[in-house]
Design an enzyme around this catalytic site. Structure first.
Site, mmCIF file in Angstrom:
data_model
loop_
_atom_site.group_PDB
_atom_site.id
_atom_site.type_symbol
_atom_site.label_atom_id
_atom_site.label_comp_id
_atom_site.label_asym_id
_atom_site.label_seq_id
_atom_site.Cartn_x
_atom_site.Cartn_y
_atom_site.Cartn_z
ATOM 1 N N ILE A 220 40.417 44.322 36.718
ATOM 2 C CA ILE A 220 39.225 44.772 37.410
ATOM 3 C C ILE A 220 38.045 43.871 37.052
ATOM 4 O O ILE A 220 37.968 43.330 35.955
ATOM 5 C CB ILE A 220 38.940 46.251 37.040
ATOM 6 C CG1 ILE A 220 37.919 46.871 37.997
ATOM 7 C CG2 ILE A 220 38.499 46.374 35.594
ATOM 8 C CD1 ILE A 220 37.813 48.377 37.858
ATOM 9 N N GLU A 244 48.949 46.355 37.415
ATOM 10 C CA GLU A 244 48.501 47.719 37.133
ATOM 11 C C GLU A 244 47.634 48.220 38.286
ATOM 12 O O GLU A 244 47.878 49.271 38.868
ATOM 13 C CB GLU A 244 47.713 47.719 35.827
ATOM 14 C CG GLU A 244 47.037 49.031 35.488
ATOM 15 C CD GLU A 244 46.169 48.873 34.251
ATOM 16 O OE1 GLU A 244 46.747 48.692 33.169
ATOM 17 O OE2 GLU A 244 44.930 48.905 34.376
#
Length: 448
Positions: A220, A244
């Site tokens: 992220i 993920e």
């Protein structure tokens, strides 16, 4: 061991009736990201004066929690998070949220072996499908494992979430005790800010290292996503995804035809991920898309699984690195800001993959109280948590260059990292490295 026994037929009840089942001292699990409940949360907050010491587990809270906002002094409710969102960080600063350190891919095992049985789990899901399943949307993660260890299972159903195909991505009605009608509001969005000049510079350096057929994990943040923007303009093709999180940048690569998933060894032809957050257009792309495979986190994050794909490329962000290569990616001193997440597991899985590469990226400087500081430092800020140890570090990237720390001694590491620090800090870093004997006098043996 599962605590679940075949329940009576699932009952549809109101949020107030569901909240009435909560007793003081209970552990309630709200799940993660898109699966966190809203109408139940609001109904439970209204009961605060009747309850004491009710504890919640959650992860990456995407909307404010009524149980926290309506109990600002923490007399009734306490929340424990496995990874902070911006809201969780704010509540942690106020003393209302506490961090639970985890490697994200190990959480299913924690529920099976170490976390006591859950009194009630409440998950927001899609409405029941034609096969009797309540789909977890783009948030498979460890929700099946919570359900197996919960005494009571509730689902808060909604039309606001995308239905996402995957493996074990849902709960069957035969496992559900109570059904709550949700509010049908759209899925919460995660803004995708434009890349900065520093992000773009880092993205170009990493994109140049990505080969045809590479299998991507991207963390992220703006800097990892900038890699996706650069890959759009590169010659790399037949890329895959085993990650993920499925980011907005990855989805852009998929729509551009750069990601085909054709050369992967696991889930060939599919975008393999454990959760996704993004814009409404992003969610629309996920909805009933047969190219998507939303998997339990143990199937995405465990290193011995990751390494089965070839040419895995793990791209993650850190906030500080010392001159030996330790990365502190989750705290600012003793102030917790995010979480370990899957960073360490993907660093290790990528390295173990045939032809794999792991990249840790960071801007060379940051501003704090109007003062510019170097992210590469002699030593980590006191209180900073080490997310990725020096022994696991492979490529490190700033806007000033890229270095590989594998196989390098402490003096070689220090010189390599100083070479990609901001030019204004290189001289002081060199002096500190000499003063603390990271670099010995007479360094002719060093091959950097």
């Amino acid at each position: 061991m599962s605590l679940r026994q075949a329940p009576q037929a699932a009952q549809t009840i109101s949020a107030a009736q569901a909240a009435a089942l909560v007793k003081s001292g209970m552990w309630i699990d709200y799940g993660a990201t898109l699966c966190q409940p809203d109408v139940f949360d609001q109904a439970l907050a209204l009961r605060k004066e009747e309850l004491q010491d009710v504890k919640f587990r959650s992860c990456i809270t995407m909307r404010p929690r009524a149980v926290l906002d309506q109990d600002p002094e923490g007399k009734h409710f306490h929340l424990f998070s496995m990874h902070f969102s911006g809201y969780d960080r704010k509540m942690h600063d106020a003393g209302r949220v506490h961090y639970l350190p985890v490697n994200l891919g190990e959480i299913p095992d924690y529920y099976q072996r170490f976390i006591p049985p859950v009194d009630i789990v409440v998950l927001k899901t899609c409405r029941m499908d034609e096969n009797g399943y309540f789909n977890f949307s783009a948030a498979n993660l460890w929700h099946r494992d919570i359900i197996e260890r919960a005494r009571v299972v509730m689902v808060e159903i909604t039309d606001g979430l995308p239905y996402v195909f995957g493996v074990n991505n849902g709960v069957h009605i035969s496992e559900v005790d109570y059904i709550i009608e949700g509010d049908n509001q759209p899925a919460p969005v995660l803004p995708n800010p434009p890349a900065s000049e520093v992000d773009i510079a880092v993205g170009k350096l990493i994109a140049a290292e990505i080969e045809d057929g590479s299998c991507l994990q991207i963390g992220i943040g703006g800097m990892p996503n900038a890699v996706c923007e650069q890959l759009l303009h590169s010659n790399a093709k037949d890329l895959g995804v085993h990650s993920e999180m499925l980011t907005e940048g990855m989805m852009a690569l998929y729509h551009a035809g750069k990601i085909t998933n054709a050369r992967k060894q696991l889930h060939t032809g599919k975008m393999a991920f454990s959760f996704g957050l993004g814009s409404q257009a992003y969610y629309d792309s996920l909805h009933r898309n047969p190219d998507m495979a939303c998997l339990p986190v143990a199937d995405t994050n465990l290193p011995h699984v990751i390494m089965r794909n070839h040419r895995v490329v793990a791209i993650n962000n850190t906030t500080q690195m010392d001159l030996q290569g330790q990365a502190a990616s989750e705290s600012d001193g003793f102030r917790h800001i995010s979480g370990t997440g899957g960073q360490l597991q993907f660093v290790r899985g990528a390295y173990a993959s045939e032809g794999g590469k792991s990249f840790m990226c960071l801007s060379s400087t940051f501003e704090k109280r109007s003062e510019r500081k170097s992210r590469i430092a002699l030593s980590l800020t006191p209180g900073n948590m080490v997310t990725t140890p020096r022994t696991d570090m492979m490529y490190v990237v700033t806007e000033y260059g890229i270095v590989n720390l594998k196989g390098k001694s402490v003096p070689e590491r220090a010189l390599a990292l100083i070479s990609i620090a901001h030019p204004d800090f290189r001289e002081s870093l060199m002096r500190e490295a000499y003063a603390h004997r990271l670099i010995p006098h007479g360094v002719s043996f060093i091959r950097h």
